[in-house]
Write a protein that holds these residues in place. Structure first.
Motif, PDB file in Angstrom:
ATOM      1  N   ARG A 285      -1.964  -4.874 -16.082  1.00 15.29           N
ATOM      2  CA  ARG A 285      -3.335  -4.685 -15.473  1.00 15.29           C
ATOM      3  C   ARG A 285      -3.239  -4.423 -14.071  1.00 15.29           C
ATOM      4  N   VAL A 286      -2.415  -5.066 -13.179  1.00 19.48           N
ATOM      5  CA  VAL A 286      -2.158  -4.806 -11.772  1.00 19.48           C
ATOM      6  C   VAL A 286      -1.822  -3.447 -11.573  1.00 19.48           C
ATOM      7  N   MET A 287      -0.882  -2.998 -12.236  1.00 17.67           N
ATOM      8  CA  MET A 287      -0.638  -1.450 -12.046  1.00 17.67           C
ATOM      9  C   MET A 287      -1.708  -0.642 -12.368  1.00 17.67           C
ATOM     10  N   ARG A 288      -2.349  -0.631 -13.205  1.00 12.01           N
ATOM     11  CA  ARG A 288      -3.592   0.091 -13.981  1.00 12.01           C
ATOM     12  C   ARG A 288      -4.510   0.031 -12.477  1.00 12.01           C
ATOM     13  N   GLU A 289      -4.627  -1.205 -11.919  1.00 15.93           N
ATOM     14  CA  GLU A 289      -5.813  -1.428 -10.824  1.00 15.93           C
ATOM     15  C   GLU A 289      -5.106  -0.662  -9.384  1.00 15.93           C
ATOM     16  N   ILE A 290      -3.915  -0.781  -9.392  1.00 14.95           N
ATOM     17  CA  ILE A 290      -3.369  -0.181  -7.864  1.00 14.95           C
ATOM     18  C   ILE A 290      -3.574   1.111  -8.350  1.00 14.95           C
ATOM     19  N   HIS A 291      -3.253   1.998  -9.451  1.00 13.87           N
ATOM     20  CA  HIS A 291      -3.407   3.478  -9.599  1.00 13.87           C
ATOM     21  C   HIS A 291      -4.649   3.626  -9.511  1.00 13.87           C
ATOM     22  N   ASN A 292      -5.672   2.896  -9.748  1.00 13.83           N
ATOM     23  CA  ASN A 292      -7.289   3.097  -9.595  1.00 13.83           C
ATOM     24  C   ASN A 292      -7.689   2.939  -8.457  1.00 13.83           C
ATOM     25  N   LEU A 293      -6.776   2.670  -7.347  1.00 14.67           N
ATOM     26  CA  LEU A 293      -7.075   2.307  -5.961  1.00 14.67           C
ATOM     27  C   LEU A 293      -8.036   0.987  -5.752  1.00 14.67           C
ATOM     28  N   ASP A 294      -8.016   0.076  -6.742  1.00  9.62           N
ATOM     29  CA  ASP A 294      -8.721  -1.242  -6.676  1.00  9.62           C
ATOM     30  C   ASP A 294      -8.378  -2.005  -5.535  1.00  9.62           C
ATOM     31  N   TYR A 295      -7.240  -1.943  -5.064  1.00  9.88           N
ATOM     32  CA  TYR A 295      -6.642  -2.656  -3.927  1.00  9.88           C
ATOM     33  C   TYR A 295      -6.315  -1.680  -2.609  1.00  9.88           C
ATOM     34  N   GLN A 296      -6.607  -2.304  -1.543  1.00  5.44           N
ATOM     35  CA  GLN A 296      -6.031  -1.589  -0.261  1.00  5.44           C
ATOM     36  C   GLN A 296      -4.860  -2.026   0.283  1.00  5.44           C
ATOM     37  N   PHE A 297      -4.495  -3.350  -0.270  1.00  5.16           N
ATOM     38  CA  PHE A 297      -2.993  -3.967   0.267  1.00  5.16           C
ATOM     39  C   PHE A 297      -2.571  -4.670  -1.213  1.00  5.16           C
ATOM     40  N   VAL A 299       0.872  -6.878  -2.098  1.00  4.70           N
ATOM     41  CA  VAL A 299       2.030  -7.647  -1.612  1.00  4.70           C
ATOM     42  C   VAL A 299       2.951  -7.805  -3.059  1.00  4.70           C
ATOM     43  N   ALA A 300       4.245  -7.365  -2.723  1.00  8.11           N
ATOM     44  CA  ALA A 300       5.035  -7.371  -3.730  1.00  8.11           C
ATOM     45  C   ALA A 300       6.532  -7.727  -3.522  1.00  8.11           C
ATOM     46  N   THR A 301       7.264  -8.009  -4.521  1.00 10.91           N
ATOM     47  CA  THR A 301       8.915  -8.188  -4.376  1.00 10.91           C
ATOM     48  C   THR A 301       9.477  -6.997  -4.578  1.00 10.91           C
ATOM     49  N   ASP A 302      10.840  -6.778  -4.701  1.00 11.59           N
ATOM     50  CA  ASP A 302      11.545  -5.351  -4.524  1.00 11.59           C
ATOM     51  C   ASP A 302      11.582  -5.026  -5.892  1.00 11.59           C
ATOM     52  N   LEU A 303      10.566  -5.711  -7.004  1.00 19.70           N
ATOM     53  CA  LEU A 303      10.302  -4.969  -8.133  1.00 19.70           C
ATOM     54  C   LEU A 303       9.489  -3.488  -7.934  1.00 19.70           C
ATOM     55  N   ALA A 304       8.827  -3.491  -6.848  1.00 19.34           N
ATOM     56  CA  ALA A 304       8.050  -2.049  -6.664  1.00 19.34           C
ATOM     57  C   ALA A 304       8.897  -1.293  -5.772  1.00 19.34           C
ATOM     58  N   ALA A 305      10.011  -1.771  -5.277  1.00 22.46           N
ATOM     59  CA  ALA A 305      10.968  -0.679  -4.385  1.00 22.46           C
ATOM     60  C   ALA A 305      11.463   0.098  -5.259  1.00 22.46           C
ATOM     61  N   ARG A 306      12.148  -0.100  -6.474  1.00 21.78           N
ATOM     62  CA  ARG A 306      13.011   0.872  -7.116  1.00 21.78           C
ATOM     63  C   ARG A 306      12.112   1.680  -8.433  1.00 21.78           C
ATOM     64  N   GLY A 307      11.948   2.822  -7.968  1.00 21.22           N
ATOM     65  CA  GLY A 307      11.603   3.740  -9.080  1.00 21.22           C
ATOM     66  C   GLY A 307      10.101   3.654  -9.293  1.00 21.22           C
ATOM     67  N   ILE A 308       9.447   2.689  -9.057  1.00 24.15           N
ATOM     68  CA  ILE A 308       7.850   2.378  -9.419  1.00 24.15           C
ATOM     69  C   ILE A 308       7.177   3.588  -8.470  1.00 24.15           C
ATOM     70  N   ASP A 309       6.427   4.605  -8.885  1.00 24.41           N
ATOM     71  CA  ASP A 309       5.672   5.287  -8.021  1.00 24.41           C
ATOM     72  C   ASP A 309       4.422   4.947  -7.691  1.00 24.41           C
ATOM     73  N   ILE A 310       3.697   4.509  -6.798  1.00 26.86           N
ATOM     74  CA  ILE A 310       2.547   4.190  -6.355  1.00 26.86           C
ATOM     75  C   ILE A 310       2.301   5.305  -5.180  1.00 26.86           C
ATOM     76  N   GLU A 311       1.081   6.081  -5.939  1.00 24.89           N
ATOM     77  CA  GLU A 311       0.685   7.171  -4.853  1.00 24.89           C
ATOM     78  C   GLU A 311      -0.199   6.668  -3.803  1.00 24.89           C
ATOM     79  N   GLY A 312       0.024   7.827  -2.468  1.00 24.13           N
ATOM     80  CA  GLY A 312      -1.033   7.391  -1.393  1.00 24.13           C
ATOM     81  C   GLY A 312      -0.602   6.250  -0.691  1.00 24.13           C
ATOM     82  N   VAL A 313       0.803   5.693  -0.574  1.00 22.12           N
ATOM     83  CA  VAL A 313       1.097   4.756   0.325  1.00 22.12           C
ATOM     84  C   VAL A 313       1.197   5.225   1.627  1.00 22.12           C
ATOM     85  N   SER A 314       0.078   4.721   2.604  1.00 19.06           N
ATOM     86  CA  SER A 314       0.452   5.496   4.051  1.00 19.06           C
ATOM     87  C   SER A 314       1.308   4.269   4.675  1.00 19.06           C
ATOM     88  N   HIS A 315       1.278   3.176   4.472  1.00 16.60           N
ATOM     89  CA  HIS A 315       2.054   2.060   5.204  1.00 16.60           C
ATOM     90  C   HIS A 315       2.926   1.157   4.187  1.00 16.60           C
TER      91      HIS A 315
END
Length: 441
Positions: A285-297, A299-315
Motif C-alpha cells: 500500500r505504501v509503495m503504491r501511494e508513493i508511486h501515486n505521489l500521495d506523499y511529499q516526504f 522516511v525509510a530504512t536502507d530497504l529503499a536504498a537498494r534497487g527500489i526505484d522511486i521516480e522523481g526524488v529531488s532530495h
C-alpha cells in the motif's frame, strides 16, 4: 549499425513497450547483457544503481518466450518484496501488448499462499518472479514446477546473500536443467557468493560496467552539522525551505524511522513510512501511494536504498550517517536520476567526523552548509579546517574489529573507545618510527 533497440531483433510488442517508456538508446549494460543473453551465455554482471539492468535481462528473456507453453519458462528471484513487486510491474508493462497471453506471476512472503497454490493448480505461469523463501516453499510442495525453465535470474545477489537467502536460491537453481541459462546481477561479488557461482554457472562471462563517478555529477552533495540543534528541527527546516518535489529521508533503524516520521507528522507534514517491520499488505500500500505521489516526504530504512526505484526524488536526506558506510552511495543514488538534478544532504553530529572522513576517502566530496535566516548557505567554519587527518586512516585489525562491533547495539561511549584506541595506536606507531630513525642515525 544505429544504436537503438531494433538492433536486437526484439518482438514488435517489446519495441512498442520500450517506446512507451521513452527509451531511445540502450545503456552500456543493456547492450552488453542483451547481446550475451541472446548468445546463450551465463552472465555475472556488476553495475551501479540506475544503469538499466532490469530491462537488460527482461527484454531478451521475454523475447524468447514460447507461445501457449503452459509451463514455467523464466524464474527471477529478488531479495525483498518491494524489489520483486518492482520487477513484476516492469514485466507486466513490457508484456501487456503481446499478441498472445503471457502469464506473469509474483510469489512473495506475506501474501495468501492458498490462493497462489490454487492458481498454480490451474496453470503454470510463463514468468515467475518472487522472493526466494516463498518460491522454494511452492517448489518444495510441488505446486510450482521450475524444471522446465530455460533461464533463471538472481537479482541483487549480494543483498540476497546479506539477508540470508542464498541457500533458498541454491535450492531453486538445483531444480533447473543443466543447460538452463543462469544470470546473476549484483552491485558487488562477495567471496561468499563464489561457491554458488562455481556450482551452477557454465563458463560465465563477467560484465562489469565501470562506475565513472562514485555519485552522479548531477547531485549536489551537502554536509550539515547538527551541532547542539535537535535533529528533527534541522530536518523540518530543510523540508520547509523552498518547495522540494519529493524527499527521501533515511534513518538507520525502523524504530528511528517511526520516531522521526511521527515527529514530522505532528508538525503537519505529509509523511510516508517504509521499513521492513511493515507487513506485506502495508508495504504494498505504501509503495503504491508513493508511486501515486500521495506523499511529499518519505522516511525509510536502507530497504529503499537498494534497487527500489522511486521516480522523481529531488532530495535525499541522511538523517543519520549509515551504519554500513557502503550504503551511502546507494542512498544518495536515489536522486539525480534520469538526467535530472538532485540534492543529497547528510547530517552529522560532533563525534561522527571519522565516519565522514571514511566516506570522503571513498572519493566523495561534500559542500559544507548551514541553515541561517531560513536559508541554506555555505558554512562559515569548515569541518575540514578543524579536523582532518593528514592522510587517510590506516587499516588496523583491532580498530576494524571495534568498528564492526560498534555497528551493532552497544553500550554508550563505544565510538569514543574506538577513537581513543585509534589515538593510542597512532602514538605507538609514532614512537616506533622515532626509535627506528634514531637507530638509523
Amino acid at each position: 549499425m544505429k544504436n537503438n533497440f531494433k538492433q536486437f531483433n526484439l518482438e514488435p510488442y517489446l519495441l512498442e513497450a520500450i517506446s512507451e517508456l521513452n527509451f531511445k538508446e540502450p545503456t552500456e549494460i543493456q547492450t552488453e547483457v542483451i547481446t550475451n543473453i541472446q548468445s546463450n551465455r551465463d552472465i555475472i554482471a556488476q553495475s551501479k544503481t540506475g544503469s538499466g539492468k532490469t530491462h537488460a535481462f527482461l527484454l531478451p528473456l521475454l523475447n524468447q518466450l514460447g507461445q501457449n507453453a503452459n509451463n514455467v519458462q523464466v524464474v527471477i528471484t529478488a531479495p525483498s518484496r518491494e524489489l520483486a513487486e518492482q520487477l513484476y510491474q516492469a514485466t507486466i508493462q513490457l508484456t501487456k501488448n503481446a499478441p498472445w497471453d503471457i502469464e506473469v506471476s509474483r510469489f512473495i512472503g506475506g501474501t495468501d499462499k492458498n490462493r497462489q497454490i490454487e492458481s498454480l493448480q490451474n496453470s503454470q505461469p510463463d514468468v515467475v518472479i518472487g522472493t526466494p523463501g516463498r518460491l522454494f516453499d511452492l517448489i518444495q510442495s510441488n505446486e510450482l514446477r521450475t524444471n522446465s525453465a530455460y533461464a533463471m535470474v538472481v537479482d541483487e545477489a549480494d543483498m540476497t546473500l546479506d539477508l540470508g537467502f542464498i541457500e533458498e536460491v541454491d535450492k531453486i537453481a538445483s531444480t533447473l536443467q543443466s543447460n538452463s541459462q543462469l544470470l546473476v546481477f549484483s552491485a558487488t561479488i562477495p567471496q561468499k557468493l563464489q561457491p554458488f557461482l562455481q556450482k551452477y554457472m557454465n563458463q560465465p562471462i563477467r560484465i562489469e560496467i565501470e562506475n565513472k563517478e562514485v555519485i552522479s555529477d548531477l547531485i549536489d552533495n551537502w554536509l550539515i552539522s547538527t551541532k547542539s540543534k535537535e535533529r528533527t528541527e534541522v530536518i523540518y527546516n530543510l523540508l520547509t525551505i523552498g518547495n522540494p518535489y519529493l524527499v527521501l529521508i533515511f534513518a538507520n533503524t525502523k524504530e528511528n524511522v517511526e520516531k522521526l516520521a511521527n515527529q514530522l507528522i505532528d508538525r503537519g507534514l505529509n509523511v510516508g513510512i517504509l521499513h521492513g517491520g511493515l507487513d506485506s499488505r502495508e508495504r504494498r500500500r505504501v509503495m503504491r501511494e508513493i508511486h501515486n505521489l500521495d506523499y511529499q516526504f518519505i522516511v525509510a530504512t536502507d530497504l529503499a536504498a537498494r534497487g527500489i526505484d522511486i521516480e522523481g526524488v529531488s532530495h535525499v536526506i541522511n538523517a543519520e550517517v549509515p551504519q554500513d558506510l557502503s550504503y551511502f552511495v546507494h542512498r544518495v543514488g536515489r536522486t539525480g536520476r534520469n538526467k535530472l538534478p538532485g540534492i543529497a544532504i547528510t547530517l552529522y553530529s560532533p563525534g561522527e567526523e571519522d565516519e565522514i572522513q571514511i566516506i570522503e576517502n571513498m572519493g566523495i566530496s561534500f559542500e559544507e552548509k548551514t541553515i541561517k535566516n531560513n536559508e541554506i548557505v555555505d558554512a562559515p567554519e569548515k569541518r575540514t579546517e578543524r579536523k582532518r587527518p593528514a592522510k587517510p586512516l590506516e587499516y588496523d585489525a583491532e580498530i576494524a574489529g571495534l568498528a564492526k562491533k560498534s555497528k551493532k547495539k552497544v553500550k554508550p561511549g563505544y565510538r569514543r573507545k574506538i577513537r581513543s584506541k585509534r589515538k593510542e595506536l597512532n602514538k605507538q606507531k609514532s614512537r616506533q618510527k622515532r626509535k627506528q630513525n634514531k637507530r638509523k642515525k
